[in-house]
Design a protein around this motif. Structure first.
Motif, PDB file in Angstrom:
ATOM      1  N   GLY A  64      -1.231   5.714   7.880  1.00  0.00           N
ATOM      2  CA  GLY A  64      -1.565   4.431   7.404  1.00  0.00           C
ATOM      3  C   GLY A  64      -2.995   4.045   7.239  1.00  0.00           C
ATOM      4  N   VAL A  65      -3.773   4.838   8.073  1.00  0.00           N
ATOM      5  CA  VAL A  65      -5.273   4.745   7.800  1.00  0.00           C
ATOM      6  C   VAL A  65      -5.793   5.368   6.695  1.00  0.00           C
ATOM      7  CG1 VAL A  65      -7.422   5.171   8.689  1.00  0.00           C
ATOM      8  CG2 VAL A  65      -5.953   4.250  10.325  1.00  0.00           C
ATOM      9  N   VAL A  66      -5.287   6.721   6.524  1.00  0.00           N
ATOM     10  CA  VAL A  66      -5.473   7.222   4.997  1.00  0.00           C
ATOM     11  C   VAL A  66      -5.167   6.557   3.891  1.00  0.00           C
ATOM     12  CG1 VAL A  66      -5.182   9.424   3.991  1.00  0.00           C
ATOM     13  CG2 VAL A  66      -5.694   9.574   6.358  1.00  0.00           C
ATOM     14  N   MET A  67      -3.917   6.030   3.838  1.00  0.00           N
ATOM     15  CA  MET A  67      -3.243   5.348   2.633  1.00  0.00           C
ATOM     16  C   MET A  67      -4.115   4.198   2.575  1.00  0.00           C
ATOM     17  SD  MET A  67       0.803   6.453   2.918  1.00  0.00           S
ATOM     18  CE  MET A  67       1.208   5.840   1.473  1.00  0.00           C
ATOM     19  N   GLY A  68      -4.454   3.626   3.669  1.00  0.00           N
ATOM     20  CA  GLY A  68      -5.214   2.378   3.626  1.00  0.00           C
ATOM     21  C   GLY A  68      -6.652   2.464   3.011  1.00  0.00           C
ATOM     22  N   LEU A  69      -7.280   3.528   3.362  1.00  0.00           N
ATOM     23  CA  LEU A  69      -8.505   3.900   2.535  1.00  0.00           C
ATOM     24  C   LEU A  69      -8.348   4.236   1.158  1.00  0.00           C
ATOM     25  CD1 LEU A  69     -10.202   6.216   5.530  1.00  0.00           C
ATOM     26  CD2 LEU A  69     -11.015   4.076   4.748  1.00  0.00           C
ATOM     27  N   ALA A  70      -7.242   4.799   0.708  1.00  0.00           N
ATOM     28  CA  ALA A  70      -6.937   5.111  -0.517  1.00  0.00           C
ATOM     29  C   ALA A  70      -6.481   4.033  -1.376  1.00  0.00           C
ATOM     30  CB  ALA A  70      -5.667   6.219  -0.768  1.00  0.00           C
ATOM     31  N   GLN A  71      -6.004   2.872  -0.676  1.00  0.00           N
ATOM     32  CA  GLN A  71      -5.734   1.417  -1.287  1.00  0.00           C
ATOM     33  C   GLN A  71      -7.251   0.940  -1.749  1.00  0.00           C
ATOM     34  OE1 GLN A  71      -3.016  -1.834  -0.667  1.00  0.00           O
ATOM     35  NE2 GLN A  71      -4.512  -1.881   1.084  1.00  0.00           N
ATOM     36  N   ALA A  72      -7.926   1.050  -0.843  1.00  0.00           N
ATOM     37  CA  ALA A  72      -9.484   0.279  -1.123  1.00  0.00           C
ATOM     38  C   ALA A  72     -10.264   0.973  -2.416  1.00  0.00           C
ATOM     39  CB  ALA A  72     -10.150   0.688   0.203  1.00  0.00           C
ATOM     40  N   LEU A  73      -9.755   2.079  -2.704  1.00  0.00           N
ATOM     41  CA  LEU A  73     -10.241   2.920  -3.729  1.00  0.00           C
ATOM     42  C   LEU A  73      -9.952   2.005  -5.209  1.00  0.00           C
ATOM     43  CD1 LEU A  73     -10.025   6.870  -3.075  1.00  0.00           C
ATOM     44  CD2 LEU A  73     -12.122   5.363  -3.124  1.00  0.00           C
ATOM     45  N   TYR A 120       5.881   2.586   1.189  1.00  0.00           N
ATOM     46  CA  TYR A 120       4.803   1.960   1.989  1.00  0.00           C
ATOM     47  C   TYR A 120       3.702   1.409   1.289  1.00  0.00           C
ATOM     48  CZ  TYR A 120       0.966   2.017   5.563  1.00  0.00           C
ATOM     49  OH  TYR A 120      -0.155   1.631   6.207  1.00  0.00           O
ATOM     50  N   SER A 121       3.439   2.058   0.246  1.00  0.00           N
ATOM     51  CA  SER A 121       2.432   1.329  -0.774  1.00  0.00           C
ATOM     52  C   SER A 121       2.530  -0.192  -1.044  1.00  0.00           C
ATOM     53  CB  SER A 121       2.397   2.263  -1.919  1.00  0.00           C
ATOM     54  OG  SER A 121       1.357   1.599  -3.270  1.00  0.00           O
ATOM     55  N   PHE A 122       4.002  -0.424  -1.413  1.00  0.00           N
ATOM     56  CA  PHE A 122       4.222  -1.669  -1.770  1.00  0.00           C
ATOM     57  C   PHE A 122       4.161  -2.609  -0.460  1.00  0.00           C
ATOM     58  CE2 PHE A 122       7.801  -0.154  -4.808  1.00  0.00           C
ATOM     59  CZ  PHE A 122       6.799  -0.013  -5.867  1.00  0.00           C
ATOM     60  N   LEU A 123       4.524  -2.161   0.729  1.00  0.00           N
ATOM     61  CA  LEU A 123       4.254  -2.917   1.880  1.00  0.00           C
ATOM     62  C   LEU A 123       2.763  -3.374   2.274  1.00  0.00           C
ATOM     63  CD1 LEU A 123       7.325  -1.554   4.183  1.00  0.00           C
ATOM     64  CD2 LEU A 123       7.075  -3.786   2.726  1.00  0.00           C
ATOM     65  N   LEU A 124       2.410  -2.089   2.188  1.00  0.00           N
ATOM     66  CA  LEU A 124       0.612  -2.027   2.405  1.00  0.00           C
ATOM     67  C   LEU A 124      -0.278  -3.030   1.402  1.00  0.00           C
ATOM     68  CD1 LEU A 124      -1.701  -1.073   4.172  1.00  0.00           C
ATOM     69  CD2 LEU A 124      -1.839   0.988   2.220  1.00  0.00           C
ATOM     70  N   ALA A 125       0.349  -3.330   0.154  1.00  0.00           N
ATOM     71  CA  ALA A 125      -0.518  -4.137  -0.517  1.00  0.00           C
ATOM     72  C   ALA A 125      -0.359  -5.565  -0.335  1.00  0.00           C
ATOM     73  CB  ALA A 125       0.097  -3.828  -2.115  1.00  0.00           C
ATOM     74  N   ILE A 126       0.887  -6.012   0.227  1.00  0.00           N
ATOM     75  CA  ILE A 126       1.001  -7.457   0.342  1.00  0.00           C
ATOM     76  C   ILE A 126      -0.176  -8.150   1.204  1.00  0.00           C
ATOM     77  CG2 ILE A 126       2.590  -9.131   1.622  1.00  0.00           C
ATOM     78  CD1 ILE A 126       4.907  -7.026   1.304  1.00  0.00           C
ATOM     79  N   PRO A 127      -0.562  -7.788   1.925  1.00  0.00           N
ATOM     80  CA  PRO A 127      -1.608  -8.699   2.706  1.00  0.00           C
ATOM     81  C   PRO A 127      -2.795  -8.846   1.768  1.00  0.00           C
ATOM     82  CG  PRO A 127      -0.697  -7.361   4.410  1.00  0.00           C
ATOM     83  CD  PRO A 127      -0.254  -6.824   3.279  1.00  0.00           C
ATOM     84  N   ALA A 128      -3.183  -7.649   1.435  1.00  0.00           N
ATOM     85  CA  ALA A 128      -4.605  -7.486   0.636  1.00  0.00           C
ATOM     86  C   ALA A 128      -4.406  -8.305  -0.510  1.00  0.00           C
ATOM     87  CB  ALA A 128      -4.822  -5.977   0.401  1.00  0.00           C
ATOM     88  N   VAL A 129      -3.446  -8.148  -1.461  1.00  0.00           N
ATOM     89  CA  VAL A 129      -3.335  -8.742  -2.676  1.00  0.00           C
ATOM     90  C   VAL A 129      -3.006 -10.260  -2.699  1.00  0.00           C
ATOM     91  CG1 VAL A 129      -1.785  -8.842  -4.812  1.00  0.00           C
ATOM     92  CG2 VAL A 129      -2.216  -6.794  -3.898  1.00  0.00           C
ATOM     93  N   LEU A 130      -2.307 -10.913  -1.623  1.00  0.00           N
ATOM     94  CA  LEU A 130      -2.134 -12.277  -1.310  1.00  0.00           C
ATOM     95  C   LEU A 130      -3.373 -12.752  -0.989  1.00  0.00           C
ATOM     96  CD1 LEU A 130       1.154 -12.197   0.624  1.00  0.00           C
ATOM     97  CD2 LEU A 130       1.018 -13.103  -1.876  1.00  0.00           C
ATOM     98  N   ALA A 131      -3.980 -12.163   0.008  1.00  0.00           N
ATOM     99  CA  ALA A 131      -5.641 -12.810   0.339  1.00  0.00           C
ATOM    100  C   ALA A 131      -6.426 -12.833  -1.057  1.00  0.00           C
ATOM    101  CB  ALA A 131      -5.958 -12.085   1.371  1.00  0.00           C
ATOM    102  N   SER A 132      -6.562 -11.748  -1.641  1.00  0.00           N
ATOM    103  CA  SER A 132      -7.521 -11.728  -2.853  1.00  0.00           C
ATOM    104  C   SER A 132      -7.005 -12.795  -4.006  1.00  0.00           C
ATOM    105  CB  SER A 132      -7.362 -10.074  -3.599  1.00  0.00           C
ATOM    106  OG  SER A 132      -8.173  -9.948  -4.674  1.00  0.00           O
ATOM    107  N   GLY A 133      -5.783 -12.761  -4.084  1.00  0.00           N
ATOM    108  CA  GLY A 133      -5.500 -13.738  -5.217  1.00  0.00           C
ATOM    109  C   GLY A 133      -5.595 -15.148  -4.805  1.00  0.00           C
ATOM    110  N   LEU A 134      -5.427 -15.581  -3.623  1.00  0.00           N
ATOM    111  CA  LEU A 134      -5.725 -16.970  -3.221  1.00  0.00           C
ATOM    112  C   LEU A 134      -7.123 -17.120  -3.156  1.00  0.00           C
ATOM    113  CD1 LEU A 134      -2.990 -17.301  -0.026  1.00  0.00           C
ATOM    114  CD2 LEU A 134      -2.951 -18.174  -2.329  1.00  0.00           C
TER     115      LEU A 134
END
Length: 279
Positions: free
Chosen positions: A150-159, A188-202
């Motif tokens: 989860g942490v490694v894929m979270g760091l990858a998402q930040a890229l 997991y990629s789809f689930l991981l994106a939910i909080p970040a994308v919703l926060a960014s969009g709002l």
């Protein structure tokens, strides 16, 4: 922004958000090449609300189950199964993109949207995606996901804050390197994106309607255009999720590697041989 431009960009967002080819890069390229401008990072962030709504609809049962298990696990240690842990993996994996997104907000909305940067990034991370497909063992199902994953894929998402990297491309690549199957990495990629994308969009909604810097966001959408583009992204994005999850079960992701390389080269050639400007 004209209505035609808004509809095209909403369609592009829905088609590309979940594929490992970078939706933000595609919106920037389509805006620059065909419309002679840039809709801006905020327009991208807000239309991503539509595609994330598609995730909420598609994975609704999974999301409700994970949230329920997470709250139960907080109260009862004996109820801390995989869904409880998954709730924590999503929360912890979201931290890197949240911190870096706030820290580099101005750069993300300006310099990172340079078409030279996007063209090079499309090519470089195509090679990363190819290496992940080639060398990843792809033996572990999503039930074997760990906190480290989860942490490694979270760091990858930040890229993916850099247009051209791709949120799904970064996280899926990381998942494959960690030994997850393509389907597990994608889910997991789809689930991981939910909080970040919703926060960014709002967070970006006010600036999308009234851009603070028209020099970098010169295709300004009205509120209604933004709404229609977002709804279109939702509908097309839902179909895109269903297709990708079926596709990765029995196909490699090399087709996306080739596509990214070709697109990156085209962008760089257009910049070198036409009047297309990078900024």
């Amino acid at each position: 922004m004209t209505w035609f431009q808004a509809l095209v960009l909403g369609l592009v967002q829905g088609l590309t958000e979940f594929l490992p080819i970078s939706s933000s890069a595609h919106l920037r390229i389509v805006s620059g090449v065909f419309f002679g401008g840039d809709a801006g990072a905020s327009f991208t962030a807000v239309t991503q609300l539509g595609t994330e709504a598609a995730v909420l609809v598609y994975f609704w049962r999974d999301i409700v189950r994970i949230i329920s298990a997470w709250f139960r696990g907080l109260r009862d240690s004996s109820a801390r199964g995989f869904d409880y842990r998954m709730g924590w993996y999503v929360i912890i994996g979201t931290i890197p993109v949240g911190v870096l997104g706030l820290a580099f907000k101005d750069q993300i909305r300006s310099g990172a949207r340079n078409l030279v940067v996007i063209g090079v990034t499309l090519i470089v991370f195509a090679l990363v995606l190819a290496a992940a497909e080639k060398y990843g063992r792809q033996r572990r199902p999503i039930e074997e996901l760990t906190l480290t994953d989860g942490v490694v894929m979270g760091l990858a998402q930040a890229l993916a804050l850099i247009p051209g990297v791709s949120r799904s491309g970064g996280t899926i690549s990381a998942g494959l390197f960690l030994g997850l199957t393509r389907e597990a990495a994608a889910r997991y990629s789809f689930l991981l994106a939910i909080p970040a994308v919703l926060a960014s969009g709002l967070f970006s909604l006010p600036d999308a309607i009234h851009p603070a810097d028209l020099a970098t966001a010169n295709l300004q959408a009205s509120g209604l255009q933004l709404l229609v583009a977002t709804v279109l992204a939702l509908v097309v994005g839902y179909a895109s999720i269903a297709w990708l999850l079926r596709y990765v079960v029995s196909h490699t992701i090399y087709v996306f590697v080739y596509y990214r390389i070709v697109l990156g080269v085209i962008v760089l050639v257009l910049l070198a041989t036409t009047g297309l400007t990078a900024t």
